[in-house]
Design a protein around this motif. Structure first.
Motif, PDB file in Angstrom:
ATOM      1  N   LYS A  95       2.537  16.542  40.263  1.00  0.00           N
ATOM      2  CA  LYS A  95       2.136  17.986  39.880  1.00  0.00           C
ATOM      3  C   LYS A  95       2.697  18.996  40.711  1.00  0.00           C
ATOM      4  CE  LYS A  95      -1.805  20.260  37.683  1.00  0.00           C
ATOM      5  NZ  LYS A  95      -2.630  21.064  38.487  1.00  0.00           N
ATOM      6  N   ASP A  96       3.418  19.989  40.154  1.00  0.00           N
ATOM      7  CA  ASP A  96       3.894  21.180  40.875  1.00  0.00           C
ATOM      8  C   ASP A  96       4.662  20.510  42.324  1.00  0.00           C
ATOM      9  OD1 ASP A  96       2.920  22.862  39.291  1.00  0.00           O
ATOM     10  OD2 ASP A  96       0.736  23.002  40.165  1.00  0.00           O
ATOM     11  N   GLY A  97       5.383  19.372  42.162  1.00  0.00           N
ATOM     12  CA  GLY A  97       6.030  18.800  43.295  1.00  0.00           C
ATOM     13  C   GLY A  97       5.285  17.870  44.015  1.00  0.00           C
ATOM     14  N   VAL A  98       3.977  17.667  43.765  1.00  0.00           N
ATOM     15  CA  VAL A  98       3.093  16.863  44.820  1.00  0.00           C
ATOM     16  C   VAL A  98       2.496  15.661  44.140  1.00  0.00           C
ATOM     17  CG1 VAL A  98       0.936  16.777  46.212  1.00  0.00           C
ATOM     18  CG2 VAL A  98       2.054  19.138  45.742  1.00  0.00           C
ATOM     19  N   PRO A  99       2.916  14.471  44.645  1.00  0.00           N
ATOM     20  CA  PRO A  99       2.498  13.128  44.091  1.00  0.00           C
ATOM     21  C   PRO A  99       0.962  13.047  43.871  1.00  0.00           C
ATOM     22  CG  PRO A  99       3.313  12.964  46.313  1.00  0.00           C
ATOM     23  CD  PRO A  99       3.387  14.274  46.129  1.00  0.00           C
ATOM     24  N   GLN A 100       0.516  12.396  42.600  1.00  0.00           N
ATOM     25  CA  GLN A 100      -0.770  12.384  42.327  1.00  0.00           C
ATOM     26  C   GLN A 100      -1.239  11.055  42.068  1.00  0.00           C
ATOM     27  OE1 GLN A 100      -2.513  15.953  41.307  1.00  0.00           O
ATOM     28  NE2 GLN A 100      -1.358  15.697  43.032  1.00  0.00           N
ATOM     29  N   VAL A 101      -2.553  10.474  42.916  1.00  0.00           N
ATOM     30  CA  VAL A 101      -2.913   9.283  42.830  1.00  0.00           C
ATOM     31  C   VAL A 101      -4.163   9.270  42.348  1.00  0.00           C
ATOM     32  CG1 VAL A 101      -0.919   7.951  44.252  1.00  0.00           C
ATOM     33  CG2 VAL A 101      -2.992   8.913  45.120  1.00  0.00           C
ATOM     34  N   SER A 233      -3.219  15.153  53.779  1.00  0.00           N
ATOM     35  CA  SER A 233      -2.193  14.626  52.564  1.00  0.00           C
ATOM     36  C   SER A 233      -2.850  13.902  51.648  1.00  0.00           C
ATOM     37  CB  SER A 233      -1.246  13.848  53.153  1.00  0.00           C
ATOM     38  OG  SER A 233      -0.295  14.261  54.265  1.00  0.00           O
ATOM     39  N   ALA A 234      -3.816  13.160  51.928  1.00  0.00           N
ATOM     40  CA  ALA A 234      -4.691  12.419  50.929  1.00  0.00           C
ATOM     41  C   ALA A 234      -5.164  13.344  49.997  1.00  0.00           C
ATOM     42  CB  ALA A 234      -5.654  11.394  51.560  1.00  0.00           C
ATOM     43  N   VAL A 235      -6.006  14.335  50.480  1.00  0.00           N
ATOM     44  CA  VAL A 235      -6.703  15.229  49.544  1.00  0.00           C
ATOM     45  C   VAL A 235      -5.676  16.032  48.712  1.00  0.00           C
ATOM     46  CG1 VAL A 235      -8.127  17.388  49.463  1.00  0.00           C
ATOM     47  CG2 VAL A 235      -8.533  15.765  51.342  1.00  0.00           C
ATOM     48  N   ARG A 236      -4.345  16.473  49.071  1.00  0.00           N
ATOM     49  CA  ARG A 236      -3.540  16.916  48.468  1.00  0.00           C
ATOM     50  C   ARG A 236      -3.039  16.091  47.286  1.00  0.00           C
ATOM     51  NH1 ARG A 236       0.272  20.965  49.381  1.00  0.00           N
ATOM     52  NH2 ARG A 236       2.082  19.911  49.301  1.00  0.00           N
ATOM     53  N   CYS A 237      -2.847  14.712  47.571  1.00  0.00           N
ATOM     54  CA  CYS A 237      -2.248  13.790  46.699  1.00  0.00           C
ATOM     55  C   CYS A 237      -3.245  13.023  45.648  1.00  0.00           C
ATOM     56  CB  CYS A 237      -1.706  12.669  47.379  1.00  0.00           C
ATOM     57  SG  CYS A 237      -0.094  13.325  48.590  1.00  0.00           S
ATOM     58  N   LEU A 238      -4.586  13.503  45.724  1.00  0.00           N
ATOM     59  CA  LEU A 238      -5.417  12.998  44.781  1.00  0.00           C
ATOM     60  C   LEU A 238      -5.353  13.783  43.564  1.00  0.00           C
ATOM     61  CD1 LEU A 238      -8.800  12.186  46.678  1.00  0.00           C
ATOM     62  CD2 LEU A 238      -7.109  10.775  45.677  1.00  0.00           C
ATOM     63  N   ALA A 239      -5.338  13.157  42.529  1.00  0.00           N
ATOM     64  CA  ALA A 239      -5.403  13.618  41.167  1.00  0.00           C
ATOM     65  C   ALA A 239      -6.902  14.204  40.805  1.00  0.00           C
ATOM     66  CB  ALA A 239      -5.068  12.685  39.969  1.00  0.00           C
ATOM     67  N   PRO A 240      -7.188  15.222  40.112  1.00  0.00           N
ATOM     68  CA  PRO A 240      -8.452  15.576  39.591  1.00  0.00           C
ATOM     69  C   PRO A 240      -9.239  14.375  39.246  1.00  0.00           C
ATOM     70  CG  PRO A 240      -6.991  17.143  38.882  1.00  0.00           C
ATOM     71  CD  PRO A 240      -6.000  15.943  39.382  1.00  0.00           C
ATOM     72  N   GLY A 241     -10.594  14.228  39.863  1.00  0.00           N
ATOM     73  CA  GLY A 241     -11.412  13.017  39.435  1.00  0.00           C
ATOM     74  C   GLY A 241     -11.160  11.975  40.584  1.00  0.00           C
ATOM     75  N   GLY A 242      -9.978  12.187  41.186  1.00  0.00           N
ATOM     76  CA  GLY A 242      -9.762  11.021  42.226  1.00  0.00           C
ATOM     77  C   GLY A 242     -10.416  10.871  43.443  1.00  0.00           C
ATOM     78  N   ARG A 243     -10.687   9.830  43.968  1.00  0.00           N
ATOM     79  CA  ARG A 243     -11.620   9.867  45.181  1.00  0.00           C
ATOM     80  C   ARG A 243     -11.036   9.114  46.473  1.00  0.00           C
ATOM     81  NH1 ARG A 243     -17.529   7.507  43.625  1.00  0.00           N
ATOM     82  NH2 ARG A 243     -18.081   9.243  42.214  1.00  0.00           N
ATOM     83  N   VAL A 244     -11.432   9.741  47.655  1.00  0.00           N
ATOM     84  CA  VAL A 244     -11.139   9.104  48.778  1.00  0.00           C
ATOM     85  C   VAL A 244     -12.173   8.395  49.570  1.00  0.00           C
ATOM     86  CG1 VAL A 244     -11.042  11.469  50.037  1.00  0.00           C
ATOM     87  CG2 VAL A 244      -9.889   9.579  51.272  1.00  0.00           C
ATOM     88  N   SER A 245     -12.019   7.214  50.292  1.00  0.00           N
ATOM     89  CA  SER A 245     -12.960   6.464  51.052  1.00  0.00           C
ATOM     90  C   SER A 245     -12.480   6.256  52.194  1.00  0.00           C
ATOM     91  CB  SER A 245     -13.170   5.048  50.465  1.00  0.00           C
ATOM     92  OG  SER A 245     -13.979   4.811  49.219  1.00  0.00           O
ATOM     93  N   VAL A 246     -13.186   6.757  53.259  1.00  0.00           N
ATOM     94  CA  VAL A 246     -13.042   6.819  54.566  1.00  0.00           C
ATOM     95  C   VAL A 246     -13.950   5.860  55.516  1.00  0.00           C
ATOM     96  CG1 VAL A 246     -12.142   7.994  56.663  1.00  0.00           C
ATOM     97  CG2 VAL A 246     -11.874   8.992  54.495  1.00  0.00           C
TER      98      VAL A 246
END
Ligand SMILES: C[S@@+](CC[C@H](N)C(=O)[O-])C[C@H]1O[C@@H](n2cnc3c(N)ncnc32)[C@H](O)[C@@H]1O
Length: 317
Positions: A95-101, A233-246
């Protein structure tokens, strides 16, 4: 045999709320414990991209995750390059050139095999060359730091990354020794560290070399710099509703995670009765758990190495 007991396995995976056809990234493949559980929740349409900078981890995963076939994509890389790696994979939407996962996991630090294998040089328990590289092709080794960096730089590393109170005394011991002959092995270094710590202080806080070895490992692998870059980078590459676990293992990592998450939270100053935000400060993330989760007593009984682990989870808005 690659044996690593996965820490907070269910909790970190559940935190990602896996959709069976989603695209996920495990930034720290290691022994593939989290990856195996994530992969088991995916359908044929789902994808799990597994990153590690250590050849051993990738070799092991080829066999361990073979049953998941095309669902698994293994990439040897530093996770600081997450966005570039995802951008090069044709099946990852942009989306807008940024990968989305849909979800990203970090389980920081070294794996048990890296730590326990004598010749990697991570442990003060085995005598080995002063190496400590997670990426065996990287240039900087612990030997370079110990034998060529200035006394002040060595003291800074020990203090900043190991919170070692006697950093200057230890750095002096190292520099005095190397003026006679280079310091070559982990055994010799552990002995010098011990000599640099006053006898009374050696009796507290575990093995006297523990803090300094942690500090050197962090410096050799630029662990904190890589984590900062990787998490942004992870925050940028998350799609809306996507989550990051650290999952972090010491206060320096946990502080970075907490502060980075905090920087992406809402600063909305709209009156609470407004149905939507008009001040433009809506934020990029929301926290899933306000306080970090920690391992249960049952997990700690099985795996004492999990003692310092903390799990923070955030969701992209
Ligand atoms: C604690 S282990 C992960 C264990 C894994 N979650 C499991 O369940 O088996 C951390 C792994 O991350 C890798 N790693 C650490 N920092 C990295 C970085 N900046 N880039 C890529 N891999 C990294 C290490 O090589 C190690 O294999």
């Amino acid at each position: 045999m690659f044996h690593h007991i996965t820490v907070l396995k269910e909790e970190a995976t559940e935190g990602l709320q896996i959709k069976e056809d989603g695209i996920y990234v495990d930034c720290t493949l290691g022994g593939a414990g989290h990856s195996g559980l994530i992969a088991s929740k995916l359908s044929e349409a789902g994808r799990l991209i597994c990153l590690d900078q250590d050849d051993w981890a990738l070799d092991n995963a080829k066999q361990q995750l073979a049953e998941y076939g095309e669902r698994i994509v293994l990439v040897k890389t530093n996770f600081r390059d997450l966005e570039t790696v995802l951008g090069d994979l044709p099946f990852v939407p942009q989306k807008d050139g940024v990968p989305q996962v849909d979800g990203i996991l970090f389980d920081l630090g070294v794996s048990s095999p890296q730590f326990d294998e004598g010749n990697r040089g991570f442990s003060y328990n085995h005598d080995a060359p002063l190496d400590m590289r997670m990426d065996q092709s990287a240039e900087l080794t612990a030997a370079t730091i110990i034998n060529t960096w200035s006394e002040q730089e060595i003291a800074r590393v020990l203090f900043q990354y190991g919170e070692e109170k006697f950093s200057r005394r230890i750095a002096r011991k190292i520099v005095d020794r190397r003026a006679v002959q280079p310091v070559e092995g982990t055994g010799e270094l552990a002995e010098l560290i011990k000599e640099g710590i006053p006898a009374a202080a050696r009796r507290t806080g575990g093995h006297p070399a523990k803090r300094s070895f942690q500090a050197l490992r962090i410096a050799v692998n630029d662990e904190l710099g890589a984590f900062e870059e990787g998490l942004h980078s992870a925050v940028r590459c998350l799609a809306p509703g996507g989550r990051v676990s650290v999952i972090t293992f010491h206060s320096l990592e946990d502080r970075i995670c907490k502060q980075i998450f905090a920087g992406y939270l809402s600063r909305c100053t709209c009156p609470p009765d407004l149905p939507y935000c008009v001040c433009g400060a809506e934020g990029t993330l929301k926290l899933v758990n306000r306080k970090p989760r920690v391992p249960s007593e049952a997990e700690l009984e099985q795996n004492p190495r999990a003692r310092s682990a903390k799990l923070r989870i955030a969701e992209k808005l």
